[in-house]
Motif scaffolding. Structure first.
Motif, short mmCIF file in Angstrom:
data_model
loop_
_atom_site.label_atom_id
_atom_site.label_comp_id
_atom_site.label_asym_id
_atom_site.label_seq_id
_atom_site.Cartn_x
_atom_site.Cartn_y
_atom_site.Cartn_z
N PRO A 46 0.83 -1.21 0.00
CA PRO A 46 0.00 0.00 0.00
C PRO A 46 0.86 1.26 0.00
CG PRO A 46 0.06 -0.96 2.19
CD PRO A 46 0.76 -1.91 1.27
N GLU A 47 0.32 2.30 -0.58
CA GLU A 47 1.02 3.58 -0.57
C GLU A 47 1.00 4.14 0.85
OE1 GLU A 47 -0.59 6.25 -3.46
OE2 GLU A 47 -0.34 4.83 -5.10
N SER A 48 1.96 4.97 1.15
CA SER A 48 2.02 5.61 2.45
C SER A 48 0.72 6.37 2.71
CB SER A 48 3.20 6.58 2.48
OG SER A 48 3.28 7.19 3.75
N GLY A 49 0.16 6.18 3.89
CA GLY A 49 -1.08 6.84 4.24
C GLY A 49 -2.34 6.05 3.91
N HIS A 50 -2.20 4.98 3.13
CA HIS A 50 -3.35 4.12 2.80
C HIS A 50 -3.84 3.47 4.10
CE1 HIS A 50 -5.59 0.68 1.20
NE2 HIS A 50 -5.64 1.34 0.04
N PRO A 51 -5.14 3.25 4.24
CA PRO A 51 -5.66 2.63 5.46
C PRO A 51 -5.02 1.27 5.79
CG PRO A 51 -7.47 3.54 4.19
CD PRO A 51 -6.22 3.67 3.34
N LEU A 52 -4.49 0.58 4.79
CA LEU A 52 -3.85 -0.72 5.05
C LEU A 52 -2.33 -0.62 5.17
CD1 LEU A 52 -5.95 -3.04 2.70
CD2 LEU A 52 -6.17 -2.71 5.18
N ASP A 53 -1.81 0.59 5.14
CA ASP A 53 -0.36 0.79 5.27
C ASP A 53 0.10 0.28 6.64
OD1 ASP A 53 2.24 1.63 4.85
OD2 ASP A 53 1.83 3.72 5.35
N GLY A 54 0.94 -0.73 6.65
CA GLY A 54 1.46 -1.32 7.87
C GLY A 54 0.60 -2.41 8.47
N TYR A 55 -0.60 -2.61 7.94
CA TYR A 55 -1.52 -3.61 8.51
C TYR A 55 -0.92 -5.00 8.49
CZ TYR A 55 -5.37 -6.89 8.90
OH TYR A 55 -6.16 -7.94 9.28
N ARG A 56 -0.45 -5.43 7.34
CA ARG A 56 0.04 -6.81 7.18
C ARG A 56 1.21 -7.08 8.13
NH1 ARG A 56 3.71 -9.31 3.57
NH2 ARG A 56 4.14 -7.29 2.66
N GLN A 57 2.13 -6.12 8.23
CA GLN A 57 3.30 -6.29 9.09
C GLN A 57 2.90 -6.31 10.57
OE1 GLN A 57 2.94 -4.05 6.65
NE2 GLN A 57 4.56 -4.43 5.18
N GLN A 58 2.00 -5.40 10.95
CA GLN A 58 1.56 -5.35 12.34
C GLN A 58 0.82 -6.63 12.71
OE1 GLN A 58 -1.16 -2.14 13.26
NE2 GLN A 58 -1.20 -2.63 15.43
N TYR A 59 -0.03 -7.12 11.82
CA TYR A 59 -0.77 -8.35 12.09
C TYR A 59 0.19 -9.53 12.23
CZ TYR A 59 -4.49 -11.77 12.02
OH TYR A 59 -5.34 -12.78 12.37
N ARG A 60 1.14 -9.62 11.29
CA ARG A 60 2.12 -10.71 11.32
C ARG A 60 2.92 -10.69 12.62
NH1 ARG A 60 6.55 -9.19 7.85
NH2 ARG A 60 6.94 -7.99 9.71
N ASP A 61 3.41 -9.51 13.01
CA ASP A 61 4.22 -9.41 14.22
C ASP A 61 3.43 -9.82 15.47
OD1 ASP A 61 6.27 -8.49 12.61
OD2 ASP A 61 6.06 -6.39 13.22
N LEU A 62 2.21 -9.37 15.55
CA LEU A 62 1.37 -9.72 16.70
C LEU A 62 1.06 -11.22 16.71
CD1 LEU A 62 0.07 -8.35 19.11
CD2 LEU A 62 -1.90 -7.83 17.68
N ALA A 63 0.76 -11.79 15.56
CA ALA A 63 0.49 -13.22 15.47
C ALA A 63 1.72 -14.03 15.86
CB ALA A 63 0.03 -13.59 14.06
N MET A 64 2.89 -13.58 15.48
CA MET A 64 4.13 -14.29 15.84
C MET A 64 4.38 -14.21 17.34
SD MET A 64 5.23 -15.89 13.28
CE MET A 64 6.78 -16.44 13.95
N GLU A 65 4.04 -13.09 17.97
CA GLU A 65 4.17 -12.99 19.42
C GLU A 65 3.28 -14.02 20.11
OE1 GLU A 65 3.64 -9.02 20.95
OE2 GLU A 65 4.91 -8.17 19.38
N VAL A 66 2.06 -14.16 19.64
CA VAL A 66 1.14 -15.14 20.21
C VAL A 66 1.69 -16.55 19.99
CG1 VAL A 66 -1.17 -16.15 20.01
CG2 VAL A 66 -0.90 -13.66 19.98
N LEU A 67 2.19 -16.82 18.80
CA LEU A 67 2.76 -18.14 18.50
C LEU A 67 3.95 -18.45 19.41
CD1 LEU A 67 2.94 -20.66 16.63
CD2 LEU A 67 4.49 -19.29 15.21
N GLU A 68 4.83 -17.48 19.58
CA GLU A 68 6.00 -17.69 20.44
C GLU A 68 5.59 -17.95 21.88
OE1 GLU A 68 8.46 -14.30 19.70
OE2 GLU A 68 8.89 -14.91 17.64
N GLU A 69 4.59 -17.20 22.37
CA GLU A 69 4.10 -17.43 23.73
C GLU A 69 3.51 -18.83 23.87
OE1 GLU A 69 1.58 -14.37 25.38
OE2 GLU A 69 2.78 -12.81 24.43
N ALA A 70 2.78 -19.27 22.86
CA ALA A 70 2.19 -20.60 22.90
C ALA A 70 3.27 -21.68 22.95
CB ALA A 70 1.28 -20.82 21.70
N HIS A 71 4.33 -21.50 22.17
CA HIS A 71 5.42 -22.47 22.19
C HIS A 71 6.12 -22.48 23.54
CE1 HIS A 71 5.52 -24.24 18.21
NE2 HIS A 71 5.25 -23.05 17.70
N LYS A 72 6.30 -21.32 24.15
CA LYS A 72 6.91 -21.27 25.49
C LYS A 72 6.04 -22.00 26.50
CE LYS A 72 9.39 -16.92 24.88
NZ LYS A 72 9.46 -15.51 25.25
#
Length: 69
Positions: free
Chosen positions: A35-61
């Protein structure tokens, strides 16, 4: 955000917001992946991925396993 439950709630809220946006405006692949800078989805995919990985890492711990070797 500290607890796994809070993170999961945030992921669900992000999904709801994405679905609302998609149903209202439609989403082209470029809107999601580059997405272009300022688009409503700008950063969405990365933020979602990072948060999902945190949950995954906690589950593995919790069960004493590793996500990736």
């Amino acid at each position: 955000m500290s607890s796994k439950a809070e993170k999961i709630a945030k992921l669900i809220e992000m999904q709801k917001q994405f679905m609302e946006y998609e149903q209202t405006h439609g989403v082209e692949p470029r809107d999601y992946y580059a997405p272009e800078s300022g688009h409503p989805l700008d950063g969405y995919r990365q933020q979602y991925r990072d948060l999902a990985m945190e949950v995954l890492e906690e589950a593995h711990k919790t069960v004493g396993s590793k996500a990736f070797s």
